[in-house]
Design an enzyme around this catalytic site. Structure first.
Site, PDB file in Angstrom:
ATOM      1  N   ASP A  21      -7.347   3.283  -2.772  1.00 13.76           N
ATOM      2  CA  ASP A  21      -8.021   3.364  -1.466  1.00 13.76           C
ATOM      3  C   ASP A  21      -8.222   4.836  -1.110  1.00 13.76           C
ATOM      4  OD1 ASP A  21      -8.996   3.090   1.102  1.00 13.76           O
ATOM      5  OD2 ASP A  21      -7.212   2.099   1.923  1.00 13.76           O
ATOM      6  N   SER A  40       0.853  -1.187   0.000  1.00 12.31           N
ATOM      7  CA  SER A  40       0.000   0.000   0.000  1.00 12.31           C
ATOM      8  C   SER A  40       0.892   1.241   0.000  1.00 12.31           C
ATOM      9  CB  SER A  40      -0.880  -0.028   1.267  1.00 12.31           C
ATOM     10  OG  SER A  40      -1.603   1.174   1.394  1.00 12.31           O
ATOM     11  N   GLU A  99     -11.381   0.998  -2.990  1.00 10.38           N
ATOM     12  CA  GLU A  99     -11.613   0.778  -1.564  1.00 10.38           C
ATOM     13  C   GLU A  99     -12.174   2.036  -0.894  1.00 10.38           C
ATOM     14  OE1 GLU A  99      -8.056  -0.795   0.246  1.00 10.38           O
ATOM     15  OE2 GLU A  99      -8.815  -0.585   2.286  1.00 10.38           O
ATOM     16  N   LYS A 151      -9.902  -6.650   8.500  1.00  6.18           N
ATOM     17  CA  LYS A 151      -8.861  -6.335   9.486  1.00  6.18           C
ATOM     18  C   LYS A 151      -9.435  -6.757  10.830  1.00  6.18           C
ATOM     19  CE  LYS A 151      -7.320  -2.129   7.083  1.00  6.18           C
ATOM     20  NZ  LYS A 151      -7.330  -0.654   7.071  1.00  6.18           N
ATOM     21  N   GLY A 169      -4.229  -4.010   6.447  1.00 10.33           N
ATOM     22  CA  GLY A 169      -3.232  -3.794   7.489  1.00 10.33           C
ATOM     23  C   GLY A 169      -3.386  -2.418   8.092  1.00 10.33           C
ATOM     24  N   ASP A 174     -13.790  -1.104   3.675  1.00  8.44           N
ATOM     25  CA  ASP A 174     -12.839  -1.265   4.780  1.00  8.44           C
ATOM     26  C   ASP A 174     -13.527  -0.687   6.023  1.00  8.44           C
ATOM     27  OD1 ASP A 174     -10.784  -0.881   6.659  1.00  8.44           O
ATOM     28  OD2 ASP A 174      -9.361   0.001   5.268  1.00  8.44           O
ATOM     29  N   LYS A 213      -1.300  -0.957  -4.337  1.00  5.67           N
ATOM     30  CA  LYS A 213      -2.476  -0.163  -3.941  1.00  5.67           C
ATOM     31  C   LYS A 213      -1.986   1.254  -3.715  1.00  5.67           C
ATOM     32  CE  LYS A 213      -4.797   0.278   0.564  1.00  5.67           C
ATOM     33  NZ  LYS A 213      -5.462  -0.464   1.648  1.00  5.67           N
ATOM     34  N   LYS A 257      -3.066   5.184  -2.387  1.00  2.10           N
ATOM     35  CA  LYS A 257      -4.037   6.014  -1.680  1.00  2.10           C
ATOM     36  C   LYS A 257      -4.454   7.143  -2.607  1.00  2.10           C
ATOM     37  CE  LYS A 257      -3.913   4.013   2.377  1.00  2.10           C
ATOM     38  NZ  LYS A 257      -5.106   3.474   3.031  1.00  2.10           N
TER      39      LYS A 257
HETATM   40  O1  OSB Z   1      -7.090   2.049   4.857  1.00  2.00           O
HETATM   41  O2  OSB Z   1      -6.033   0.259   4.564  1.00  2.00           O
HETATM   42  C1  OSB Z   1      -6.100   1.380   5.065  1.00  2.00           C
HETATM   43  C2  OSB Z   1      -2.839   2.212   6.860  1.00  2.00           C
HETATM   44  C3  OSB Z   1      -3.316   2.910   7.947  1.00  2.00           C
HETATM   45  C4  OSB Z   1      -4.670   3.116   8.066  1.00  2.00           C
HETATM   46  C5  OSB Z   1      -5.557   2.640   7.099  1.00  2.00           C
HETATM   47  C6  OSB Z   1      -5.069   1.925   6.010  1.00  2.00           C
HETATM   48  C7  OSB Z   1      -3.689   1.745   5.876  1.00  2.00           C
HETATM   49  C8  OSB Z   1      -3.066   1.098   4.725  1.00  2.00           C
HETATM   50  C9  OSB Z   1      -1.730   0.432   4.928  1.00  2.00           C
HETATM   51  O3  OSB Z   1      -3.515   1.126   3.607  1.00  2.00           O
HETATM   52  C10 OSB Z   1      -1.871  -1.024   5.155  1.00  2.00           C
HETATM   53  C11 OSB Z   1      -0.586  -1.670   5.626  1.00  2.00           C
HETATM   54  O4  OSB Z   1       0.329  -1.829   4.798  1.00  2.00           O
HETATM   55  O5  OSB Z   1      -0.471  -2.010   6.812  1.00  2.00           O
HETATM   56 MG    MG Z   2      -8.360   1.004   3.577  1.00  2.00          MG
END
Ligand code: OSB
Ligand code: MG
Length: 368
Positions: free
Chosen positions: A188, A135, A213, A262, A290, A238, A161, A163
């Protein structure tokens, strides 16, 4: 298992690179580590709540408070035969899912260790090696992101992925496609958009994304359903899915076609497995998300993600994606084929490095 004592630690680990999402920029991961002692054995769990309530409503201080005042007293001195007996003990405490999930994870680790089985086996996981993704946060310039993507693809990561947020979306995806072609790619938004932004998603719909996402607000299942109806690309939820019941309702109204699971967000590993099972019965794919976890949370995520319906690559990167030095031995590593091996030793299957935990702890308490 009679619960003799619980140790809580607040830990901060610096990130190798800042991580920016639509809700903010982070330079360190703040979490609580839960260590449960029973009959001479111990188990570890992580509460990945961070230092501000931006991803969800919890932060490390609210989690500490709820654990100290309500959750830990509900288990101290109790006989808990199986980790699945824990959620009913704390069901009357509303929400605070991350806080509860950290204790439940520690109980699963403890239980599996006592049985001499891996957490994977205790949860019913079957996959030995998991294809994983990475990510990537929002960057000051697209070129920086493109460079980072090329580095992670070279390491072998199986999907990317990115953001997104208003102003950092369609153009970024277009550039990624122009440079890297048809790579497995998803985005995401962490709830950064409103139903008035539907045109952004119709534009993204033309780029062959694996999924989009959490475009809209957490409590907007109805609007997600309306948006999904306009798109070929699956929506994945999510933040909106905080329990098995939310998962069922989201699927029933067509608010998404994929779910990011999660354990921390849904209140624990038992609830995470229940969502997995519900999705499996309906033919809906899931993947493991994660929250920048240290090795303690990361090892539990790997065990969970080895269940059979985790068919899309998870946000399960290696320890070195975020940390110079993880707090477990061995660290989580990426194989050359872009997979990660699920630990097979008892419990989490890794050793917690107490020296590193101690060095990273800013607050410690023992409850007995
Ligand atoms: O939305 O998935 C998410 C990290 C912190 C808070 C929310 C998210 C994320 C990530 C990173 O996308 C996921 C990871 O690599 O742990
Ligand atoms: Mg997310």
């Amino acid at each position: 298992m009679r619960i003799d004592a619980v140790e809580l630690r607040q830990v901060t680990l610096p990130l190798r690179f800042p991580f920016e999402t639509s809700f903010g920029r982070s330079e360190a991961h703040a979490c609580l580590l839960v260590r449960v002692f029973a009959e001479g054995a111990e188990g570890w769990g992580e509460v990945p709540a961070e230092s501000a309530p931006l991803y969800n409503e919890e932060d490390v201080e609210t989690a500490w408070h709820v654990l100290e005042r309500f959750v830990i007293p509900a288990i101290l001195g109790k006989e808990i035969a199986h980790p699945r007996d824990f959620p009913p003990l704390v069901a009357r405490i509303r929400r605070h899912h991350m806080a509860k999930a950290g204790v439940e994870a520690a109980l699963w680790d403890l239980y599996a260790r006592q049985q001499g089985r891996s957490l994977q086996a205790a949860l019913g996981g079957t996959q030995e090696r998991l294809p994983v993704g990475v990510s990537l946060g929002i960057e000051p310039e697209v070129d920086i992101l493109l460079n980072r993507i090329s580095g992670f693809l070279a390491q072998g990561y199986r999907r990317i992925k990115v953001k997104i947020k208003p102003g950092w979306d369609v153009d970024v995806v277009r550039e990624i496609r122009a440079v890297f072609g048809d790579i497995p790619l998803q985005v995401d938004a962490n709830s950064a958009y409103t139903p008035a932004d539907a045109a952004v998603f119709r534009a993204l719909d033309g780029y062959g994304l694996l999924l989009i996402e959490q475009p809209l607000e957490e409590d907007d299942l109805i609007d997600h359903a309306a948006l999904q109806a306009q798109l070929r690309t699956p929506l994945c939820l999510d933040e909106s899915i905080v329990s098995p019941s939310h998962a069922r309702k989201a699927l029933e109204i067509g608010a998404c076609r994929v779910i990011n699971i999660k354990a921390a967000r849904v209140g624990g590993l038992s609830a995470a497995v229940a969502i997995h099972d519900l999705c499996r019965a309906r033919g809906v794919p899931v993947w493991c998300g994660g929250l920048l976890e240290t090795g303690v949370g990361r090892a539990a995520n790997l065990a969970l993600a080895s269940l059979p319906n985790f068919t899309l690559p998870g946000d399960l990167s290696a320890s070195d994606r975020y940390y110079e030095e993880d707090i477990i031995d061995p660290p989580v590593v990426l194989e050359a084929d872009g997979t990660i091996r699920v630990p097979t030793s008892p419990g989490l299957g890794v050793t917690v490095r107490l020296d590193r935990v101690e060095a990273a702890s800013t607050r410690t308490a023992l409850f007995r």
